[in-house]
Scaffold this motif. Structure first.
Motif, PDB file in Angstrom:
ATOM      1  N   VAL A  29     -37.970  24.431  28.570  1.00  0.00           N
ATOM      2  CA  VAL A  29     -37.575  25.001  27.275  1.00  0.00           C
ATOM      3  C   VAL A  29     -36.058  25.043  27.156  1.00  0.00           C
ATOM      4  O   VAL A  29     -35.490  24.758  26.091  1.00  0.00           O
ATOM      5  CB  VAL A  29     -38.187  26.403  27.106  1.00  0.00           C
ATOM      6  CG1 VAL A  29     -37.678  27.056  25.820  1.00  0.00           C
ATOM      7  CG2 VAL A  29     -39.710  26.325  27.084  1.00  0.00           C
ATOM      8  N   LEU A  69     -40.673  22.398  20.249  1.00  0.00           N
ATOM      9  CA  LEU A  69     -40.477  23.825  20.550  1.00  0.00           C
ATOM     10  C   LEU A  69     -41.539  24.684  19.873  1.00  0.00           C
ATOM     11  O   LEU A  69     -42.063  25.641  20.459  1.00  0.00           O
ATOM     12  CB  LEU A  69     -39.086  24.262  20.081  1.00  0.00           C
ATOM     13  CG  LEU A  69     -37.925  24.121  21.074  1.00  0.00           C
ATOM     14  CD1 LEU A  69     -36.638  24.555  20.409  1.00  0.00           C
ATOM     15  CD2 LEU A  69     -38.177  24.946  22.325  1.00  0.00           C
ATOM     16  N   CYS A  83     -44.291  27.247  21.655  1.00  0.00           N
ATOM     17  CA  CYS A  83     -44.264  28.685  21.388  1.00  0.00           C
ATOM     18  C   CYS A  83     -45.658  29.311  21.385  1.00  0.00           C
ATOM     19  O   CYS A  83     -45.790  30.545  21.342  1.00  0.00           O
ATOM     20  CB  CYS A  83     -43.570  28.965  20.057  1.00  0.00           C
ATOM     21  SG  CYS A  83     -41.768  28.819  20.151  1.00  0.00           S
ATOM     22  N   GLU A  84     -46.693  28.473  21.427  1.00  0.00           N
ATOM     23  CA  GLU A  84     -48.037  29.011  21.581  1.00  0.00           C
ATOM     24  C   GLU A  84     -48.231  29.602  22.976  1.00  0.00           C
ATOM     25  O   GLU A  84     -49.146  30.390  23.206  1.00  0.00           O
ATOM     26  CB  GLU A  84     -49.074  27.905  21.330  1.00  0.00           C
ATOM     27  CG  GLU A  84     -49.078  27.356  19.912  1.00  0.00           C
ATOM     28  CD  GLU A  84     -49.534  28.386  18.902  1.00  0.00           C
ATOM     29  OE1 GLU A  84     -50.327  29.286  19.263  1.00  0.00           O
ATOM     30  OE2 GLU A  84     -49.089  28.308  17.738  1.00  0.00           O
ATOM     31  N   VAL A 125     -42.086  31.531  24.922  1.00  0.00           N
ATOM     32  CA  VAL A 125     -41.384  32.437  24.015  1.00  0.00           C
ATOM     33  C   VAL A 125     -40.403  33.309  24.783  1.00  0.00           C
ATOM     34  O   VAL A 125     -39.254  33.531  24.346  1.00  0.00           O
ATOM     35  CB  VAL A 125     -42.402  33.301  23.243  1.00  0.00           C
ATOM     36  CG1 VAL A 125     -41.678  34.338  22.385  1.00  0.00           C
ATOM     37  CG2 VAL A 125     -43.293  32.421  22.366  1.00  0.00           C
ATOM     38  N   LEU A 175     -37.419  31.287  25.700  1.00  0.00           N
ATOM     39  CA  LEU A 175     -36.639  30.957  24.509  1.00  0.00           C
ATOM     40  C   LEU A 175     -35.747  32.130  24.113  1.00  0.00           C
ATOM     41  O   LEU A 175     -34.576  31.938  23.748  1.00  0.00           O
ATOM     42  CB  LEU A 175     -37.599  30.589  23.375  1.00  0.00           C
ATOM     43  CG  LEU A 175     -37.002  29.874  22.155  1.00  0.00           C
ATOM     44  CD1 LEU A 175     -38.021  28.918  21.553  1.00  0.00           C
ATOM     45  CD2 LEU A 175     -36.579  30.862  21.093  1.00  0.00           C
ATOM     46  N   ILE A 235     -41.331  29.116  13.991  1.00  0.00           N
ATOM     47  CA  ILE A 235     -40.832  29.590  15.289  1.00  0.00           C
ATOM     48  C   ILE A 235     -40.441  31.062  15.197  1.00  0.00           C
ATOM     49  O   ILE A 235     -40.755  31.867  16.091  1.00  0.00           O
ATOM     50  CB  ILE A 235     -39.645  28.722  15.747  1.00  0.00           C
ATOM     51  CG1 ILE A 235     -40.118  27.303  16.087  1.00  0.00           C
ATOM     52  CG2 ILE A 235     -38.959  29.353  16.961  1.00  0.00           C
ATOM     53  CD1 ILE A 235     -39.012  26.355  16.479  1.00  0.00           C
ATOM     54  N   LYS A 279     -43.164  33.412  15.555  1.00  0.00           N
ATOM     55  CA  LYS A 279     -43.537  33.678  16.942  1.00  0.00           C
ATOM     56  C   LYS A 279     -42.538  34.621  17.620  1.00  0.00           C
ATOM     57  O   LYS A 279     -42.918  35.477  18.427  1.00  0.00           O
ATOM     58  CB  LYS A 279     -43.602  32.355  17.715  1.00  0.00           C
ATOM     59  CG  LYS A 279     -44.650  31.376  17.207  1.00  0.00           C
ATOM     60  CD  LYS A 279     -46.057  31.886  17.442  1.00  0.00           C
ATOM     61  CE  LYS A 279     -47.084  30.857  16.985  1.00  0.00           C
ATOM     62  NZ  LYS A 279     -48.476  31.362  17.180  1.00  0.00           N
ATOM     63  N   LEU A 280     -41.248  34.454  17.290  1.00  0.00           N
ATOM     64  CA  LEU A 280     -40.218  35.276  17.937  1.00  0.00           C
ATOM     65  C   LEU A 280     -40.156  36.675  17.323  1.00  0.00           C
ATOM     66  O   LEU A 280     -39.766  37.643  18.003  1.00  0.00           O
ATOM     67  CB  LEU A 280     -38.844  34.600  17.787  1.00  0.00           C
ATOM     68  CG  LEU A 280     -38.676  33.218  18.423  1.00  0.00           C
ATOM     69  CD1 LEU A 280     -37.263  32.710  18.178  1.00  0.00           C
ATOM     70  CD2 LEU A 280     -38.961  33.246  19.914  1.00  0.00           C
TER      71      LEU A 280
END
Length: 755
Positions: free
Chosen positions: A600, A622, A626-627, A632, A635, A714, A717-718
């Motif tokens: 990553v 990316l 992120c799954e 994550v 990242l 993304i 997810k974050l």
């Protein structure tokens, strides 16, 4: 005593010579007018002996050539003689003598004479061509001979009496303007029963077409290619007819319109004539020049085959050619090849390469593929491709090629296999071609079995050993795996293709000093193959496993600046990201290894340093990673250049993308157009041009085509909160991203209302 003394110099002598020359010119002009009067006067029609006597004097007087100003009268005399030849054969000798002198350069008295008499010269040369109507062989041969000498570039000395020959380029120009080459082509029909005349005529056409585009154009206008091809295989024990015809056809191809030539030759009769000539030379030609001519005809047939609709199958050519395509790799009871023997010399080697080439050209026709199946062409190709050690154990005759020749044939066979295999998958699988290619791949990595010589065209950029062989082997594998044929892909995986391809990549990674365009192409193809084999199959992704992830990590460590090297690093990087997507994403074990090996972090570093066109695949990869919760976490912990965090980097990319696409923002990043807060310039233009409610709007297309949609996902997810280190501008951008989906829906509704 003074009167008997010779002059001290030539000062007194020159005026005397000049006066004599003027007198002789006056006499000559008078003589020509008297000769014409004698020939045309009805009262002197019975004075045949006197006419011939006078004509002989004219021939004797003009042995050095005709003056430009006399040409009009001379050709009146020539035409009068031509009219009387049929009734009085005695005039034939005089006519031939006059035509022989016409082959000499015409003489000019002044430099301006060439321009002054250009029209007369053009007309006279044209009349020489029309004299081919005279049925006498000696006259026709003399016309051809005179035209050849007239067109020649031989230098002639200046005369001592003030006249000099016309220039060679002037004579060539006058001959081109006369159109005599077109007349000679049409005269071919008059020489059916005169082989010697036909050979002279073909020799003349060969010389006229050797360097002149104008003559070639005129000849093609008279259907020269078709007419010459019709009769090229007629009986001629000397072989000169076939040789001259072939040379003319090649001159027309080189100096004329290739499309026009192939169009004229693309008839059943022409192809049948070429086929007969080729088979005759193949089976009965043993001399060096006969083998060369055989190869020329085969290449000519290859050019005809490139023209769509050429009746190569209807003419029977392909049916006769198929047994030779597989010779000497396969034994055959076909009477054409039963007693055929190759000398394995350079000409036979060139013929074998031409046969491999014509396979590719003919493969565009589905009917040809059926003949290839019946002739076991695929098996012959596999035998040619087979590694040297295996072929030597099988004791095939093909090992009689020299090592350099065998290497070049192997490379061209691989190239041919790349074209034919996707069209003949059943035969490919039956011949176990996958096994052969993987074995060849393994041999390339184990030892350098190739000398690197003789690779020719297919070895360009890959000389010096195994690299050219690797290149075409991987390219052949790529061509068959690109076809949606699951049994073939499964067969490759069952035989360990994934491990072998990773071995090829490790082999190149261990030799950075050998990196060039060919090496990068091979690695790119290997990554593509891995992507195709592993996509959508978890078991194959597990086979890719830790070893594959380690290889990808090394490729992702590539310096982003190399993308601009021009060697192909950009394609290599894209193939690496695609391989990550197909071989790692979706397999938890491989994903965990990738995250553990700081994959990553490498993606984010590339994202920070790559050009805009590389951003979309990197962001997409990316997003897929992120799954995985571990991805994550990595990242969020990442810190790049100038201590930039991953959220800051993504926000920066968002702003740069909006600036590039023309989204309206103020200097602080705030929304300036409340009604269309995220609409780019091209979306606005597309929306205004849309006229139907059923059209997909640019706003919807933007979800799949734009970086912003992936960045929004993304951040989903974050999270949009508790992201440290953001500036005020970053927070403004983050707020816009947070409402991205709402803005999309609003814009879509506005578009629907407007429609």
């Amino acid at each position: 005593m003074l009167s008997s003394a010779p002059p001290a110099s030539g000062f007194i002598h020159k005026p005397v010579l000049s006066e004599r020359r003027l007198q002789s010119e006056a006499v000559r002009a008078t003589d020509l007018s008297r000769v014409l009067q004698l020939l045309q006067d009805p009262l002197s029609a019975s004075l045949k002996e006197r006419q011939i006597f006078i004509l002989k004097k004219v021939v004797k007087r003009c042995q050095r050539g005709f003056l430009l100003r006399d040409l009009a009268d001379i050709f009146k005399i020539v035409n009068l003689c031509a009219e009387r030849v049929s009734d009085h054969p005695e005039y034939a000798r005089i006519l031939c003598d006059l035509l022989q002198i016409c082959g000499l350069p015409f003489l000019k008295e002044k430099s301006s004479d060439e321009m002054k008499y250009a029209a007369v010269v053009t007309d006279c040369v044209s009349q020489m061509g029309f004299l081919m109507r005279i049925p006498l062989p000696e006259v026709r041969r003399q016309i051809c001979s005179s035209l050849i000498t007239f067109y020649s570039r031989d230098k002639h000395k200046h005369s001592s009496d003030g006249v000099c020959p016309t220039r060679a380029d002037y004579r060539a120009l006058m001959l081109e303007r006369s159109g005599v080459s077109e007349t000679l082509v049409m005269s071919l029909a008059l020489t059916e029963e005169q082989l010697s005349v036909k050979l002279c005529l073909l020799q003349t056409l060969q010389i006229l077409s050797r360097t002149s585009e104008v003559n070639c154009k005129l000849m093609l206008r008279a259907q020269a290619a078709q007419k010459i091809c019709f009769h090229m295989s007629e009986g001629d024990p000397s072989g000169e007819l076939l040789f001259r015809s072939s040379e003319i056809l090649w001159n027309l191809l080189e100096n004329g319109s290739r499309q026009e030539v192939t169009s004229q030759l693309s008839s059943i009769d022409c192809i049948a004539s070429l086929k007969d000539a080729f088979l005759h030379l193949l089976l009965k030609g043993f001399r060096h020049h006969e083998r060369q001519l055989r190869n020329d005809l085969l290449l000519l047939l290859s050019l005809i085959a490139e023209k769509p609709g050429a009746p190569l199958i209807e003419s029977g050519f392909l049916k006769h050619l198929t047994p030779f395509l597989t010779f000497p790799e396969l034994k055959s009871h076909n009477p054409l090849v039963r007693n055929l023997k190759l000398s394995f010399n350079q000409e036979d080697f060139e013929m074998k390469k031409l046969l491999l080439n014509i396979m590719v050209v003919l493969s565009r026709d589905l009917s040809a593929l059926q003949l290839f199946r019946e002739g076991r062409v695929m098996l012959a190709l596999v035998l040619l491709v087979k590694p040297s050690s295996c072929a030597e154990r099988s004791g095939r005759h093909r090992r009689r090629w020299t090592s350099s020749q065998q290497e070049e044939l192997q490379l061209q066979a691989l190239s041919t296999l790349s074209s034919l295999a996707p069209l003949m998958l059943d035969e490919y699988m039956t011949c176990q071609a996958n096994t052969c290619l993987l074995l060849l791949l393994d041999c390339c990595l184990q030892h350098d079995s190739s000398s690197g010589r003789g690779h020719g065209f297919h070895g360009s950029g890959g000389r010096g050993g195994r690299k050219a062989l690797l290149r075409y082997c991987v390219r052949a594998l790529r061509s068959v795996t690109s076809v949606e044929h699951e049994p073939l892909r499964q067969d490759l995986c069952d035989q360990g293709a994934i491990g072998q391809l990773l071995g090829v990549l490790r082999w190149f990674l261990g030799r950075p000093q050998d990196e060039d365009a060919v090496a990068l192409e091979i690695q790119t193809d290997c990554l593509f193959l891995l992507s195709v084999l592993c996509e959508g199959d978890v078991h194959r992704k597990e086979l890719f496993g830790r070893d594959g992830v380690e290889v990808l990590i090394q490729y992702l460590s590539l310096d982003a600046a190399l993308v601009f090297s021009g060697l192909g690093h950009n394609k290599l990087l894209l193939s690496t990201v695609d391989c990550l997507w197909s071989c790692v994403v979706g397999c938890l074990g491989a994903e965990d290894v990738f995250v553990e090996r700081r994959g990553v972090d490498l993606l984010l570093q590339l994202l920070q340093r790559s050009p805009r066109r590389m951003l979309s695949p990197l962001v997409s990869a990316l997003l897929e990673l992120c799954e995985n919760p571990q991805a994550v976490t990595h990242l969020l912990r990442w810190s790049g250049d100038r201590d930039a965090s991953a959220p800051q980097l993504l926000l920066h990319i968002w702003r740069r993308e909006e600036e590039t696409t023309g989204v309206s923002r103020d200097p602080h990043g705030l929304i300036t157009d409340v009604k269309r807060p995220i609409v780019s310039r091209h979306q606005d233009q597309s929306s205004s041009s849309s006229s139907s409610s059923h059209d997909v709007s640019a706003a919807v297309r933007d979800v799949s085509e734009n970086l912003r949609a992936n960045i929004y996902c993304i951040f989903c997810k974050l999270g949009f909160e508790r992201l440290s280190g953001l500036s005020a501008e970053d927070h403004v951008t983050l707020s816009i991203i947070h409402r991205y989906l709402d803005f999309k829906v609003r814009h879509r509704r506005c578009v629907c209302v407007c429609v």
